[in-house]
Design an enzyme around this catalytic site. Structure first.
Site, PDB file in Angstrom:
ATOM      1  N   GLU A 105      -3.298   9.263   8.612  1.00  0.00           N
ATOM      2  CA  GLU A 105      -1.837   9.169   8.752  1.00  0.00           C
ATOM      3  C   GLU A 105      -1.378  10.001   9.961  1.00  0.00           C
ATOM      4  O   GLU A 105      -0.362   9.730  10.570  1.00  0.00           O
ATOM      5  CB  GLU A 105      -1.138   9.640   7.466  1.00  0.00           C
ATOM      6  CG  GLU A 105      -1.391   8.737   6.249  1.00  0.00           C
ATOM      7  CD  GLU A 105      -0.396   7.572   6.094  1.00  0.00           C
ATOM      8  OE1 GLU A 105       0.718   7.664   6.613  1.00  0.00           O
ATOM      9  OE2 GLU A 105      -0.765   6.562   5.462  1.00  0.00           O
ATOM     10  N   CYS A 144     -10.999   2.585   0.261  1.00  0.00           N
ATOM     11  CA  CYS A 144      -9.605   2.966   0.507  1.00  0.00           C
ATOM     12  C   CYS A 144      -9.205   2.196   1.750  1.00  0.00           C
ATOM     13  O   CYS A 144      -9.963   2.181   2.739  1.00  0.00           O
ATOM     14  CB  CYS A 144      -9.502   4.469   0.753  1.00  0.00           C
ATOM     15  SG  CYS A 144      -7.869   4.998   1.307  1.00  0.00           S
ATOM     16  N   THR A 145      -8.068   1.531   1.690  1.00  0.00           N
ATOM     17  CA  THR A 145      -7.705   0.653   2.818  1.00  0.00           C
ATOM     18  C   THR A 145      -7.356   1.441   4.081  1.00  0.00           C
ATOM     19  O   THR A 145      -7.224   0.861   5.150  1.00  0.00           O
ATOM     20  CB  THR A 145      -6.533  -0.271   2.431  1.00  0.00           C
ATOM     21  OG1 THR A 145      -5.478   0.523   1.864  1.00  0.00           O
ATOM     22  CG2 THR A 145      -6.980  -1.310   1.430  1.00  0.00           C
ATOM     23  N   HIS A 146      -7.213   2.752   3.964  1.00  0.00           N
ATOM     24  CA  HIS A 146      -7.023   3.563   5.169  1.00  0.00           C
ATOM     25  C   HIS A 146      -8.334   3.688   5.979  1.00  0.00           C
ATOM     26  O   HIS A 146      -8.306   3.834   7.190  1.00  0.00           O
ATOM     27  CB  HIS A 146      -6.583   4.987   4.799  1.00  0.00           C
ATOM     28  CG  HIS A 146      -5.127   5.139   4.510  1.00  0.00           C
ATOM     29  ND1 HIS A 146      -4.524   4.599   3.412  1.00  0.00           N
ATOM     30  CD2 HIS A 146      -4.137   5.806   5.192  1.00  0.00           C
ATOM     31  CE1 HIS A 146      -3.236   4.931   3.409  1.00  0.00           C
ATOM     32  NE2 HIS A 146      -2.985   5.662   4.482  1.00  0.00           N
ATOM     33  N   GLY A 181      -3.437   8.722  -3.835  1.00  0.00           N
ATOM     34  CA  GLY A 181      -4.779   9.096  -4.292  1.00  0.00           C
ATOM     35  C   GLY A 181      -4.873  10.401  -5.053  1.00  0.00           C
ATOM     36  O   GLY A 181      -5.860  10.671  -5.732  1.00  0.00           O
ATOM     37  N   ASP A 196       0.882  -1.183   0.000  1.00  0.00           N
ATOM     38  CA  ASP A 196       0.000   0.000   0.000  1.00  0.00           C
ATOM     39  C   ASP A 196       0.915   1.228   0.000  1.00  0.00           C
ATOM     40  O   ASP A 196       2.129   1.113   0.159  1.00  0.00           O
ATOM     41  CB  ASP A 196      -0.895   0.002   1.253  1.00  0.00           C
ATOM     42  CG  ASP A 196      -1.795   1.227   1.316  1.00  0.00           C
ATOM     43  OD1 ASP A 196      -2.401   1.582   0.290  1.00  0.00           O
ATOM     44  OD2 ASP A 196      -1.886   1.871   2.389  1.00  0.00           O
ATOM     45  N   SER A 197       0.301   2.399  -0.123  1.00  0.00           N
ATOM     46  CA  SER A 197       1.088   3.629  -0.085  1.00  0.00           C
ATOM     47  C   SER A 197       1.568   3.957   1.332  1.00  0.00           C
ATOM     48  O   SER A 197       2.519   4.718   1.491  1.00  0.00           O
ATOM     49  CB  SER A 197       0.232   4.781  -0.595  1.00  0.00           C
ATOM     50  OG  SER A 197      -0.935   4.882   0.200  1.00  0.00           O
ATOM     51  N   THR A 202      -6.358   2.517  -4.765  1.00  0.00           N
ATOM     52  CA  THR A 202      -5.902   3.405  -5.829  1.00  0.00           C
ATOM     53  C   THR A 202      -5.051   2.620  -6.833  1.00  0.00           C
ATOM     54  O   THR A 202      -5.268   2.697  -8.042  1.00  0.00           O
ATOM     55  CB  THR A 202      -5.095   4.575  -5.220  1.00  0.00           C
ATOM     56  OG1 THR A 202      -5.877   5.146  -4.150  1.00  0.00           O
ATOM     57  CG2 THR A 202      -4.793   5.636  -6.235  1.00  0.00           C
ATOM     58  N   CYS A 213      -4.218  -1.617  -1.791  1.00  0.00           N
ATOM     59  CA  CYS A 213      -4.422  -0.196  -2.040  1.00  0.00           C
ATOM     60  C   CYS A 213      -5.464  -0.097  -3.148  1.00  0.00           C
ATOM     61  O   CYS A 213      -5.258  -0.643  -4.243  1.00  0.00           O
ATOM     62  CB  CYS A 213      -3.095   0.414  -2.481  1.00  0.00           C
ATOM     63  SG  CYS A 213      -3.229   2.124  -3.023  1.00  0.00           S
TER      64      CYS A 213
END
Ligand code: DGL
Length: 262
Positions: free
Chosen positions: A152, A184-186, A43, A10-11, A75, A73
């Protein structure tokens, strides 16, 4: 081969929700995670850049002789999945398809909301995937670019995050959605806030859906022992470490690695 690790990328911290789901469902597997923390967020990047980063991340995991890669991710899954599948000799699994399937299974009214990064929403990947499963579904999408920086930053149960969520989700709720895809995995990290704002709406978290997909695809499974977990990042920070420990609920050493930018 059964001992080769499953690679996940992921990012940033978001894909750790997928790592956690895989760890719980497949405890015997060796897992290796890469968070591209030096280049987060994805993103807001262009299609071309997202593809380039996704190829580099998968190449990095390939160096660790992975038997499969999970693109944790949305995106990257929305923009680069097909290219990654063509380029690499192992199965590559994305999060969009499993999430879309879960949403169609969950929704009673067929009115489905999708939230994600600007790039995911712009790609229309969820709309396409949902409508191809059930053409009668109505899909309402909304990009929520402020969520990733808030997450984040660690503001997971914060009043400001709630206010931002109210502002973003208002128009989807007005459409009468009964299901909301966290595209979105966040976003599962702010599930508490999202469920307060979207009372009565079912939240679909693609982390569990993708873990089930990986289980289905694995030819052989390690059941006899506890697998190992490695977490790699392109920029090691205290903030990442703090959030990673909180999500994983176990101490895992974070290792910084160099990405091969070719
Ligand atoms: N967690 C990622 C996703 O699922 C991307 C967030 C970002 O880097 O913008 O889309």
């Amino acid at each position: 081969m059964p001992d080769s690790p499953i690679g996940i990328f992921d990012s940033g911290v978001g894909g750790l929700t997928v790592l956690k789901a895989l760890r719980e469902l497949l405890p015997g597997e060796n897992l290796i995670y890469f968070g591209d923390t030096a280049r987060v967020p994805y993103g807001t990047k262009s299609h071309r850049t997202i593809i380039r980063y996704s190829l580099q991340n998968t190449k990095l995991l390939h160096r660790f002789r992975v038997k499969m890669v999970v693109v944790a991710c949305n995106t990257s899954s929305a923009h680069a999945l097909e290219i990654l599948k063509e380029e690499f000799p192992f199965p590559v699994v994305g999060v969009v398809e499993p999430g879309a399937r879960e949403a169609v299974r969950t929704s009673k009214s067929g009115k489905i909301g999708v939230i994600g990064t600007e790039a995911t929403v712009k790609s229309g990947a969820y709309r396409k995937a949902i409508v191809s499963l059930d053409p009668f579904c109505q899909v309402y999408q909304k990009a929520c670019p402020l969520f990733v920086p808030l997450i984040e930053e660690g503001w997971l149960n914060d009043e400001i995050t709630r206010k931002v969520a109210e502002r973003y989700l208002g128009e989807l709720l007005e459409k009468g959605i009964d299901t909301l895809v966290l595209g979105c995995t966040h976003y599962p990290l702010i599930k508490n806030v999202l469920s307060q704002v979207c009372r009565g709406v079912k939240l679909v978290d693609s982390a569990n859906a993708v873990a089930k997909e990986v289980e289905r695809l694995l030819p052989a499974r390690n059941r006899s022992r506890r697998g190992s977990v490695r977490i790699l990042v392109s920029d090691k920070t205290e903030r990442f470490e703090r959030i990673a420990n909180m999500i994983m609920e176990e101490e895992i050493e974070i290792e910084e690695v160099e990405i091969d930018k070719e």
